[in-house]
Scaffold this motif. Sequence first.
Motif, short mmCIF file in Angstrom:
data_model
loop_
_atom_site.label_atom_id
_atom_site.label_comp_id
_atom_site.label_asym_id
_atom_site.label_seq_id
_atom_site.Cartn_x
_atom_site.Cartn_y
_atom_site.Cartn_z
N ASP A 1 0.81 -1.21 0.00
CA ASP A 1 0.00 0.00 0.00
C ASP A 1 0.85 1.27 0.00
OD1 ASP A 1 -2.21 1.63 0.07
OD2 ASP A 1 -2.49 1.49 2.23
N ASN A 2 2.16 1.12 -0.01
CA ASN A 2 3.03 2.30 0.09
C ASN A 2 4.05 2.35 -1.03
OD1 ASN A 2 4.35 0.03 1.05
ND2 ASN A 2 5.49 1.12 2.63
N SER A 3 3.62 1.97 -2.25
CA SER A 3 4.53 2.07 -3.39
C SER A 3 4.94 3.53 -3.59
CB SER A 3 3.86 1.55 -4.66
OG SER A 3 3.65 0.17 -4.58
N PRO A 4 6.16 3.78 -4.04
CA PRO A 4 6.66 5.16 -4.13
C PRO A 4 5.88 5.98 -5.17
CG PRO A 4 8.46 3.56 -4.25
CD PRO A 4 7.18 2.79 -4.39
N PRO A 5 5.42 7.18 -4.80
CA PRO A 5 4.86 8.08 -5.81
C PRO A 5 5.89 8.33 -6.91
CG PRO A 5 4.38 8.89 -3.61
CD PRO A 5 5.36 7.75 -3.44
N THR A 6 5.44 8.24 -8.15
CA THR A 6 6.36 8.32 -9.29
C THR A 6 5.78 9.27 -10.32
OG1 THR A 6 6.97 6.00 -8.90
CG2 THR A 6 7.62 6.96 -11.01
N GLU A 7 6.61 10.13 -10.88
CA GLU A 7 6.12 11.08 -11.87
C GLU A 7 5.65 10.33 -13.11
OE1 GLU A 7 9.16 13.69 -13.20
OE2 GLU A 7 10.56 12.10 -13.71
N GLY B 1 5.47 9.00 -16.51
CA GLY B 1 6.55 8.77 -17.45
C GLY B 1 7.85 8.35 -16.80
N GLY B 2 7.88 8.28 -15.47
CA GLY B 2 9.09 7.91 -14.76
C GLY B 2 9.35 6.41 -14.77
N SER B 3 10.49 6.04 -14.22
CA SER B 3 10.89 4.64 -14.17
C SER B 3 10.56 4.05 -12.80
CB SER B 3 12.39 4.51 -14.43
OG SER B 3 12.81 3.16 -14.27
N ILE B 4 10.15 2.79 -12.79
CA ILE B 4 9.94 2.09 -11.52
C ILE B 4 11.08 1.11 -11.24
CG2 ILE B 4 7.44 2.39 -11.60
CD1 ILE B 4 7.16 -0.53 -12.40
N VAL B 5 12.12 1.17 -12.04
CA VAL B 5 13.33 0.38 -11.78
C VAL B 5 14.17 1.16 -10.78
CG1 VAL B 5 15.38 -0.69 -12.76
CG2 VAL B 5 13.25 -0.63 -14.08
N ARG B 6 14.36 0.63 -9.59
CA ARG B 6 14.98 1.38 -8.50
C ARG B 6 16.33 0.80 -8.08
NH1 ARG B 6 10.97 4.75 -7.69
NH2 ARG B 6 8.86 4.02 -8.19
N GLY B 7 16.83 -0.12 -8.85
CA GLY B 7 18.13 -0.72 -8.60
C GLY B 7 18.52 -1.58 -9.78
N PRO B 8 19.72 -2.12 -9.79
CA PRO B 8 20.16 -2.94 -10.92
C PRO B 8 19.18 -4.08 -11.19
CG PRO B 8 21.99 -2.46 -9.44
CD PRO B 8 20.75 -1.99 -8.74
N THR B 9 18.61 -4.09 -12.40
CA THR B 9 17.64 -5.11 -12.79
C THR B 9 17.82 -5.42 -14.26
OG1 THR B 9 16.09 -4.08 -11.22
CG2 THR B 9 15.21 -5.80 -12.65
N PRO B 10 18.75 -6.31 -14.61
CA PRO B 10 19.00 -6.61 -16.01
C PRO B 10 17.75 -7.19 -16.68
CG PRO B 10 20.76 -7.47 -14.61
CD PRO B 10 19.64 -7.07 -13.70
N GLY B 11 17.54 -6.78 -17.93
CA GLY B 11 16.41 -7.30 -18.69
C GLY B 11 15.98 -6.31 -19.74
N PRO B 12 15.19 -6.76 -20.73
CA PRO B 12 14.73 -5.84 -21.77
C PRO B 12 13.81 -4.77 -21.21
CG PRO B 12 13.69 -8.00 -21.98
CD PRO B 12 14.73 -8.14 -20.94
N LYS B 13 13.99 -3.53 -21.68
CA LYS B 13 13.17 -2.43 -21.19
C LYS B 13 11.72 -2.58 -21.65
CE LYS B 13 16.63 1.20 -20.56
NZ LYS B 13 17.00 2.60 -20.89
N LEU B 14 10.83 -2.03 -20.81
CA LEU B 14 9.41 -2.02 -21.12
C LEU B 14 8.91 -0.59 -20.98
CD1 LEU B 14 6.65 -3.46 -21.64
CD2 LEU B 14 6.45 -3.66 -19.15
N PHE B 15 8.20 -0.10 -22.00
CA PHE B 15 7.61 1.23 -21.97
C PHE B 15 6.10 1.07 -22.01
CE2 PHE B 15 11.81 1.49 -23.78
CZ PHE B 15 12.36 2.60 -23.17
N ALA B 16 5.44 1.41 -20.89
CA ALA B 16 3.99 1.23 -20.76
C ALA B 16 3.30 2.58 -20.91
CB ALA B 16 3.65 0.62 -19.41
N SER B 17 2.26 2.61 -21.74
CA SER B 17 1.45 3.81 -21.93
C SER B 17 -0.01 3.39 -21.80
CB SER B 17 1.71 4.42 -23.30
OG SER B 17 0.90 5.56 -23.52
N CYS B 18 -0.69 3.88 -20.77
CA CYS B 18 -2.02 3.38 -20.44
C CYS B 18 -3.00 4.55 -20.25
CB CYS B 18 -1.98 2.55 -19.16
SG CYS B 18 -0.79 1.19 -19.20
#
Length: 294
Positions: free
Chosen positions: A108-114, A116-133
């Motif tokens: 219930d306390n996920s970080p407020p994010t601008e 268009g911002g990223s929710i990757v908050r540390g090293p996380t190898p993998g293909p990027k995902l761009f979500a537009s909803c």
Amino acid sequence: MIIDGEAAVTPAVLEAMAASPDARVKDVTAALVRHLHAFIREVRPTEAEWEYGVEFLCRIGQTNTATHNEGVLFSDSIGISTLVCLLNNGNEGSTETAAALLGPFWRDNSPPTENGGSIVRGPTPGPKLFASCQVLAGGKPVAGARVDAWHSSPEGVYENQDPNMAPMNLRGQFITDAEGRFRFTSVKPAGYPVPTHGPVGDLLRAQLRHPFRPAHLHFLILKEGFKTLVTQVFVDDDEHLESDVVFGVTQALVGGYQLGQGPAPDGSEGEWWSLDYTFHLEPGEARLPTPPIA
């Protein structure tokens, strides 16, 4: 009532419960007794089998911890959670976005994010995902809605499962703009197995069932005047779409993930994916669920 044979047991129990002043309690418990007694008469378990069944239910409770909810997992694994969800939400997806399971890893306390911002908050190898909803209701944009988004890593684990992952990694909370839109950048999630160390794992093995969930993003959308939407959007090419261990995949939620061509929208190189998805809310009560685990 003195019991004079097996046929007298069910009426005796129903009569004993009939004085309940709460009509809903009375109806629900009576239906439960009728169906359970019918099940017993159909299956005719031996005493040893019934003892094992009771022990199985006890083990579900004993397996619960602050970070694992075996009761929810059992409900999920026999399709009850999805059935309750579809009976209570979105006219089964015919008019509103189909609801799906909350899952055990929402916070219930996920970080407020601008937007268009990223929710990757540390090293996380993998293909990027761009979500537009976009969030709509009755065909009109819903501005100012709170949207929680969260998902597993490309390795198939959530942030609150992995002590080595950055806190709140792959989680974000957004506010929809005037057009009801929100956007974010992340990495493409992976499918994963549900925990099998407890009685649910024993059940799956006995039924020769695999324990895997297909890859998906989780969303929770909250706005006063609308029923809170809890749902998942599944990756189109996942091998377990048709055999989700918790029966959570509906066709409307298999959603439009596209492999990118050329440089990514942020100018980076390498494999990337996009997701465009529209959510539809229905009128109702806005309320937050209780997080299933700490």
